[in-house]
Design a protein around this motif. Structure first.
Motif, short mmCIF file in Angstrom:
data_model
loop_
_atom_site.label_atom_id
_atom_site.label_comp_id
_atom_site.label_asym_id
_atom_site.label_seq_id
_atom_site.Cartn_x
_atom_site.Cartn_y
_atom_site.Cartn_z
N LEU A 23 43.80 1.93 7.17
CA LEU A 23 44.82 2.97 7.10
C LEU A 23 45.71 2.79 5.87
O LEU A 23 45.99 3.73 5.15
N LEU A 24 46.15 1.57 5.61
CA LEU A 24 47.02 1.31 4.47
C LEU A 24 46.34 1.54 3.13
O LEU A 24 46.96 1.95 2.16
N LEU A 25 45.07 1.26 3.09
CA LEU A 25 44.36 1.36 1.82
C LEU A 25 43.56 2.65 1.66
O LEU A 25 42.86 2.81 0.68
N ALA A 26 43.70 3.56 2.58
CA ALA A 26 42.93 4.80 2.54
C ALA A 26 43.11 5.50 1.20
O ALA A 26 44.20 5.81 0.78
N GLY A 27 42.02 5.70 0.51
CA GLY A 27 42.05 6.44 -0.74
C GLY A 27 42.51 5.65 -1.95
O GLY A 27 42.69 6.22 -3.01
N CYS A 28 42.72 4.38 -1.81
CA CYS A 28 43.24 3.59 -2.93
C CYS A 28 42.12 3.14 -3.85
O CYS A 28 41.91 1.96 -4.09
N SER A 29 41.36 4.08 -4.37
CA SER A 29 40.27 3.74 -5.27
C SER A 29 40.81 3.16 -6.56
O SER A 29 41.78 3.65 -7.11
N ASP A 79 57.46 15.68 9.16
CA ASP A 79 57.33 14.76 10.28
C ASP A 79 56.31 13.69 9.92
O ASP A 79 55.17 13.99 9.56
N GLY A 80 56.71 12.43 9.94
CA GLY A 80 55.82 11.32 9.60
C GLY A 80 55.62 11.12 8.11
O GLY A 80 54.79 10.32 7.71
N ALA A 81 56.37 11.83 7.29
CA ALA A 81 56.22 11.69 5.83
C ALA A 81 56.99 10.48 5.32
O ALA A 81 57.99 10.07 5.90
N ASN A 82 56.51 9.93 4.21
CA ASN A 82 57.19 8.82 3.55
C ASN A 82 58.31 9.35 2.66
O ASN A 82 58.16 10.38 2.02
N ASN A 83 59.41 8.63 2.59
CA ASN A 83 60.43 8.84 1.57
C ASN A 83 61.22 10.14 1.68
O ASN A 83 61.97 10.47 0.78
N TYR A 84 61.08 10.91 2.75
CA TYR A 84 61.85 12.14 2.86
C TYR A 84 63.20 11.85 3.52
O TYR A 84 63.27 11.28 4.59
N LEU A 106 53.31 4.79 -1.93
CA LEU A 106 52.66 5.84 -1.16
C LEU A 106 53.63 6.98 -0.86
O LEU A 106 53.64 7.54 0.23
N SER A 107 54.47 7.30 -1.85
CA SER A 107 55.49 8.33 -1.67
C SER A 107 55.65 9.15 -2.95
O SER A 107 55.29 8.71 -4.04
N PHE A 108 56.24 10.33 -2.78
CA PHE A 108 56.71 11.12 -3.90
C PHE A 108 58.22 10.89 -3.99
O PHE A 108 58.89 10.77 -2.97
N GLY A 109 58.75 10.81 -5.20
CA GLY A 109 60.17 10.56 -5.36
C GLY A 109 60.80 11.55 -6.31
O GLY A 109 60.55 11.47 -7.50
N PRO A 110 61.58 12.48 -5.81
CA PRO A 110 61.92 12.70 -4.40
C PRO A 110 60.81 13.44 -3.68
O PRO A 110 59.98 14.11 -4.29
N GLU A 171 47.35 11.49 2.36
CA GLU A 171 48.02 12.42 3.26
C GLU A 171 48.14 11.82 4.66
O GLU A 171 49.18 11.98 5.34
N ALA A 172 47.12 11.11 5.12
CA ALA A 172 47.13 10.53 6.47
C ALA A 172 48.23 9.49 6.67
O ALA A 172 48.64 9.23 7.80
N VAL A 173 48.74 8.90 5.58
CA VAL A 173 49.80 7.91 5.71
C VAL A 173 51.16 8.50 5.30
O VAL A 173 52.11 7.77 5.07
#
Length: 182
Positions: A23-29, A79-84, A106-110, A171-173
């Motif tokens: 889960l933590l590494l999902a998509g971290c190519s 809901d469940g988003a990072n950094n909001y 794993l966030s957008f800022g802001p 997106e899943a995290v």
């Protein structure tokens, strides 16, 4: 019976550890060599180094962030988003920068920013968190998936409304964002 119980516990721990890591590494190519980036905070990856979308217009970093007076109704999008936390008010600016891979990588800022029509939003990669992209739920824009720090993608918002977007690999995290165009 003690051996069976110990074996079952080991299997449980191994399975939950593997699921958590997945889960933590999902998509971290391509992120294998970047595991330590941002963990010491020296690159400002906590999102407080101007990543509030103000681009220095208020003359300071993070502490003087201006938020919208009335928070938009995102209908559960965050809901469940990072950094909001709240929507940053960047109306009246010609260009606004949003960090890709902010905070824990794993966030957008802001995560949410309000802009005026005609404003160009520039997403800039921090190099943290592996491969990221920026993809509008509406399909209006989508960047390529990139890992390198300093890469940018931009889009000029011409119509009022709310554009929700994600990093598709994360997106899943909870790597979600929104641009409110006023």
């Amino acid at each position: 019976m003690t051996d069976d119980t110990t074996l079952d516990r080991r299997r449980f721990v191994q399975a939950t550890t593997a699921a958590g890591a997945t889960l933590l590494l999902a998509g971290c190519s391509g992120g294998g060599g970047d595991g330590g980036d941002g963990s010491d905070g020296s690159d400002g990856s906590d999102g407080s180094d101007g990543s509030d979308g103000s681009d220095g217009s208020d003359g300071s970093d993070g502490g003087d962030t201006e938020y919208l007076g009335e928070e938009p109704d995102y209908g559960g999008w965050f809901d469940g988003a990072n950094n909001y936390e709240q929507t940053v008010d960047a109306t009246g600016q010609d260009e606004v920068t949003v960090e890709v891979g902010a905070g824990d990588g794993l966030s957008f800022g802001p995560a949410a920013v309000a802009v005026s029509t005609g404003t160009t939003v520039v997403w800039e990669w921090t190099g943290n968190g592996g491969g990221h992209n920026v993809s509008a739920e509406s399909g209006d824009f989508e960047s390529e998936t990139v890992t390198e720090e300093g890469h940018t993608f931009e889009y000029t918002f011409e119509e009022t409304g709310t554009q929700e977007y994600v990093c598709t690999p994360h997106e899943a995290v909870g790597m979600k964002g929104a641009v409110v165009v006023q």
